[in-house]
Design a protein around this motif. Structure first.
Motif, mmCIF file in Angstrom:
data_model
loop_
_atom_site.group_PDB
_atom_site.id
_atom_site.type_symbol
_atom_site.label_atom_id
_atom_site.label_comp_id
_atom_site.label_asym_id
_atom_site.label_seq_id
_atom_site.Cartn_x
_atom_site.Cartn_y
_atom_site.Cartn_z
ATOM 1 N N ALA A 102 27.821 19.298 35.245
ATOM 2 C CA ALA A 102 28.683 18.155 34.945
ATOM 3 C C ALA A 102 28.999 18.083 33.457
ATOM 4 C CB ALA A 102 28.001 16.862 35.402
ATOM 5 N N GLY A 103 28.036 18.510 32.626
ATOM 6 C CA GLY A 103 28.243 18.435 31.192
ATOM 7 C C GLY A 103 29.034 19.597 30.632
ATOM 8 N N ALA A 104 29.187 20.662 31.411
ATOM 9 C CA ALA A 104 29.922 21.835 30.933
ATOM 10 C C ALA A 104 30.890 22.298 32.016
ATOM 11 C CB ALA A 104 28.936 22.950 30.571
ATOM 12 N N PRO A 105 31.990 21.568 32.221
ATOM 13 C CA PRO A 105 32.935 21.929 33.270
ATOM 14 C C PRO A 105 33.582 23.279 32.992
ATOM 15 C CG PRO A 105 33.875 20.257 31.831
ATOM 16 C CD PRO A 105 32.437 20.392 31.450
ATOM 17 N N PHE A 106 33.961 23.971 34.045
ATOM 18 C CA PHE A 106 34.622 25.251 33.899
ATOM 19 C C PHE A 106 35.993 25.027 33.278
ATOM 20 C CE2 PHE A 106 36.518 29.264 35.518
ATOM 21 C CZ PHE A 106 35.533 30.128 35.088
ATOM 22 N N PRO A 107 36.390 25.860 32.319
ATOM 23 C CA PRO A 107 37.678 25.650 31.642
ATOM 24 C C PRO A 107 38.852 25.729 32.625
ATOM 25 C CG PRO A 107 36.336 27.278 30.492
ATOM 26 C CD PRO A 107 35.659 27.016 31.790
ATOM 27 N N SER A 108 39.979 25.173 32.223
ATOM 28 C CA SER A 108 41.200 25.266 33.023
ATOM 29 C C SER A 108 42.082 26.385 32.477
ATOM 30 C CB SER A 108 41.957 23.940 33.006
ATOM 31 O OG SER A 108 42.328 23.592 31.689
ATOM 32 N N PHE A 109 42.856 26.996 33.374
ATOM 33 C CA PHE A 109 43.726 28.113 33.018
ATOM 34 C C PHE A 109 45.097 27.865 33.627
ATOM 35 C CE2 PHE A 109 39.377 29.504 32.969
ATOM 36 C CZ PHE A 109 39.279 30.244 31.794
ATOM 37 N N SER A 110 46.148 28.266 32.906
ATOM 38 C CA SER A 110 47.491 27.866 33.336
ATOM 39 C C SER A 110 48.516 28.991 33.309
ATOM 40 C CB SER A 110 47.989 26.725 32.442
ATOM 41 O OG SER A 110 48.015 27.127 31.076
ATOM 42 N N ARG A 111 48.124 30.177 32.890
ATOM 43 C CA ARG A 111 49.117 31.255 32.822
ATOM 44 C C ARG A 111 49.127 32.054 34.125
ATOM 45 N NH1 ARG A 111 51.375 31.453 27.848
ATOM 46 N NH2 ARG A 111 50.198 30.425 26.166
ATOM 47 N N ARG A 112 49.642 33.249 34.077
ATOM 48 C CA ARG A 112 49.861 34.008 35.297
ATOM 49 C C ARG A 112 48.591 34.691 35.782
ATOM 50 N NH1 ARG A 112 55.259 37.451 34.405
ATOM 51 N NH2 ARG A 112 54.653 38.154 36.487
ATOM 52 N N ARG A 113 48.653 35.178 37.021
ATOM 53 C CA ARG A 113 47.498 35.769 37.697
ATOM 54 C C ARG A 113 47.740 37.252 37.958
ATOM 55 N NH1 ARG A 113 47.905 31.469 42.463
ATOM 56 N NH2 ARG A 113 50.079 31.983 42.038
ATOM 57 N N LEU A 114 46.644 38.000 38.079
ATOM 58 C CA LEU A 114 46.733 39.442 38.266
ATOM 59 C C LEU A 114 45.499 39.933 39.000
ATOM 60 C CD1 LEU A 114 48.077 42.244 37.497
ATOM 61 C CD2 LEU A 114 46.647 42.180 35.429
ATOM 62 N N VAL A 115 45.694 40.946 39.849
ATOM 63 C CA VAL A 115 44.590 41.642 40.512
ATOM 64 C C VAL A 115 44.692 43.119 40.159
ATOM 65 C CG1 VAL A 115 43.499 42.265 42.697
ATOM 66 C CG2 VAL A 115 44.596 40.024 42.449
ATOM 67 N N VAL A 116 43.576 43.711 39.710
ATOM 68 C CA VAL A 116 43.524 45.154 39.486
ATOM 69 C C VAL A 116 42.346 45.725 40.255
ATOM 70 C CG1 VAL A 116 44.688 45.094 37.246
ATOM 71 C CG2 VAL A 116 42.200 44.918 37.336
ATOM 72 N N CYS A 117 42.561 46.848 40.920
ATOM 73 C CA CYS A 117 41.543 47.433 41.792
ATOM 74 C C CYS A 117 41.343 48.903 41.456
ATOM 75 C CB CYS A 117 41.956 47.329 43.256
ATOM 76 S SG CYS A 117 42.411 45.679 43.819
ATOM 77 N N GLY A 118 40.155 49.232 40.998
ATOM 78 C CA GLY A 118 39.801 50.627 40.783
ATOM 79 C C GLY A 118 38.805 51.117 41.808
ATOM 80 N N SER A 119 38.425 50.255 42.740
ATOM 81 C CA SER A 119 37.424 50.601 43.740
ATOM 82 C C SER A 119 38.026 51.451 44.853
ATOM 83 C CB SER A 119 36.837 49.323 44.349
ATOM 84 O OG SER A 119 36.036 49.635 45.476
ATOM 85 N N ALA A 120 37.210 52.382 45.371
ATOM 86 C CA ALA A 120 37.620 53.211 46.505
ATOM 87 C C ALA A 120 37.050 52.701 47.818
ATOM 88 C CB ALA A 120 37.161 54.653 46.280
ATOM 89 N N SER A 121 36.404 51.535 47.821
ATOM 90 C CA SER A 121 35.715 51.058 49.015
ATOM 91 C C SER A 121 36.690 50.648 50.110
ATOM 92 C CB SER A 121 34.819 49.864 48.667
ATOM 93 O OG SER A 121 35.598 48.697 48.516
ATOM 94 N N THR A 122 36.215 50.731 51.341
ATOM 95 C CA THR A 122 37.047 50.319 52.476
ATOM 96 C C THR A 122 37.320 48.822 52.432
ATOM 97 O OG1 THR A 122 35.042 50.124 53.831
ATOM 98 C CG2 THR A 122 36.250 52.199 53.950
ATOM 99 N N THR A 123 36.369 48.044 51.899
ATOM 100 C CA THR A 123 36.584 46.597 51.788
ATOM 101 C C THR A 123 37.747 46.299 50.852
ATOM 102 O OG1 THR A 123 34.253 46.098 52.226
ATOM 103 C CG2 THR A 123 35.538 44.409 51.080
ATOM 104 N N THR A 124 37.767 46.939 49.695
ATOM 105 C CA THR A 124 38.863 46.707 48.759
ATOM 106 C C THR A 124 40.183 47.189 49.325
ATOM 107 O OG1 THR A 124 37.406 46.811 46.828
ATOM 108 C CG2 THR A 124 39.735 47.230 46.452
ATOM 109 N N GLN A 125 40.175 48.313 50.032
ATOM 110 C CA GLN A 125 41.399 48.787 50.665
ATOM 111 C C GLN A 125 41.940 47.748 51.641
ATOM 112 O OE1 GLN A 125 41.365 52.974 52.061
ATOM 113 N NE2 GLN A 125 39.441 53.173 50.950
ATOM 114 N N ALA A 126 41.040 47.131 52.412
ATOM 115 C CA ALA A 126 41.468 46.097 53.355
ATOM 116 C C ALA A 126 42.005 44.884 52.618
ATOM 117 C CB ALA A 126 40.301 45.707 54.255
#
Length: 427
Positions: A241-265
């Motif tokens: 409660a005393g240290a809330p997670f900061p807020s963010f307002s710009r754009r979003r991005l996903v980058v994937c370097g994993s070869a796992s079947t989970t990430t592929q899905a």
């Protein structure tokens, strides 16, 4: 600070820190050997040092792990964890065994439990063998991992080639007699490493209680979830409660370097949900990494601000070329294309964060996460909302003072819709 942990990759570090945070501990992740002012760790209950040592040469992994342990000792840690993947990613040379040997010597202890089990993510240990869901480890997708192919399932068989120490198995029957009986069994076992069965969360609770007095423990983040939670408001409880997670307002991005079947899905699900997706051009990345990075950055900037672009690459064992194929290659060396992809993806994130385009990034893959954090110059990660077992948001400040929200995700973790749903936690 009471607890110090050394993690062999960045996703594992946030995984463990999130688990400790969920039990009410004030936890944070320190990145490698980057300088962090003492006041930033003062008052924390746990610090996890994130290394990029899982597939490093053995000597390098040992040196980095001992350096991390020394930093933690300097900050006052008196109990230690070695965090590795819940699928025990390693080779016959290491690095789990050699690092454990070095930490035992440095900390002056003769034994450590080995507990990779994490039932919440489908990782269990029965009769000393590691299971991934309904499959033995050797029958899972990890058998074909390009860097650490896991072709055996019995943990004793995996660890014994890596260490001269005795490896003892403690069965589920002992675990389920309760913490006191398990503690007696652990104390009576020969010095060395103690592989402990765990199939359910209740088994992890018994192990956590039985090892409460151990100087060194090792395993996945599941073991931390076996700790008794600290009551909110009690001494040592996380002051969320005393240290809330900061807020963010710009754009979003996903980058994937994993070869796992989970990430592929997850990539396929994101494409099906309408997210713009683009695969790294491996040939272009090998020929001119900077040009491929610039091309990807231009593509992202050209998309609608509300979109969530997904840039991905699936490494394969065949993605290995002579280093001479790269402009900066050394004679006689070999370079995995996956390493070049890490350079491209981390450069992409750096470019888009540095110019203010992006301030929220989901990264899939331990090696890629390490490259991204390194390129941003992050020294410390503050743990934020939990998204799934082993997956959480974290907040960081870059070298040039920019605030960024990061998910550093193991390739094997997270729901199939993670790339669409992760942002809800920041709303």
């Amino acid at each position: 600070m009471l607890t110090g942990a050394v993690a062999d990759d960045f996703t594992g570090a946030t995984d463990l820190a999130a688990a400790l945070h969920s039990r009410g501990l004030r936890a944070a992740v320190v990145i490698g050997d980057r300088p962090v002012p003492d006041e930033q760790v003062a008052g924390l209950d746990a610090v996890v040092v994130a290394l990029k040592s899982r597939t490093a040469p053995v000597e390098e992994a040992v040196r980095a792990s001992l350096g991390a342990a020394d930093r933690l000792l300097g900050w006052g840690a008196d109990r230690f964890w070695l965090k590795y993947c819940s699928t025990f990613d390693s080779t016959d040379e290491g690095n789990i065994g050699p690092v454990l040997d070095a930490l035992r010597e440095r900390l002056g202890t003769d034994r450590s439990v080995v507990v990779p089990a994490f039932p919440g993510t489908g990782r269990t240990v029965r009769d000393g063998s590691l299971w991934v869901g309904d499959d033995l480890l050797e029958d899972s997708s990890m058998r074909h991992h390009p860097l650490t192919p896991m072709t055996r399932s019995r943990l004793r068989d995996l660890l014994s080639p890596q260490t001269p120490a005795t490896v003892t198995e403690i069965g589920l029957d002992v675990v389920r007699r309760g913490a006191d009986a398990l503690r007696d069994a652990l104390d009576a076992a020969p010095a060395g490493y103690l592989v402990v069965d765990a199939v359910e969360d209740s088994d992890l609770r018994a192990i956590a209680q039985a090892t409460a007095g151990h100087r060194l423990v090792s395993g996945g983040a599941g073991l931390a979830l076996g700790l008794d939670p600290i009551t909110p408001g009690a001494a040592g409880a996380a002051d969320t409660a005393g240290a809330p997670f900061p807020s963010f307002s710009r754009r979003r991005l996903v980058v994937c370097g994993s070869a796992s079947t989970t990430t592929q899905a997850q990539v396929a699900a994101a494409a099906a949900a309408g997210h713009p997706t683009r695969k790294v051009d491996i040939a272009q990345a090998l020929a001119d990494p900077e040009a491929e990075t610039a091309s990807l950055a231009e593509w992202v900037r050209g998309l609608d601000d509300a979109s969530v672009p997904v840039v991905y690459s699936v490494g394969q064992p065949s993605d290995v070329v002579p280093a001479g194929a790269l402009p900066a290659g050394g004679a006689g060396a070999v370079v995995s294309a996956s390493e070049v992809v890490e350079t491209v993806l981390s450069g992409l994130v750096l470019d888009l964060v540095a110019d203010g385009t992006v301030d929220q990034v989901v990264v899939a893959g331990g090696e890629t996460s390490g490259a991204v954090v390194g390129s941003l110059g992050v020294g410390l990660l503050t743990i934020g909302p939990l998204l799934a077992p082993g997956v959480c948001w974290s907040a960081a400040t870059t070298d040039d003072g920019r605030e960024v929200a990061l998910v550093l995700k193991s390739g094997n973790f997270g729901a199939v819709d993670l790339f669409s749903s992760a942002w809800e936690a920041l709303a």
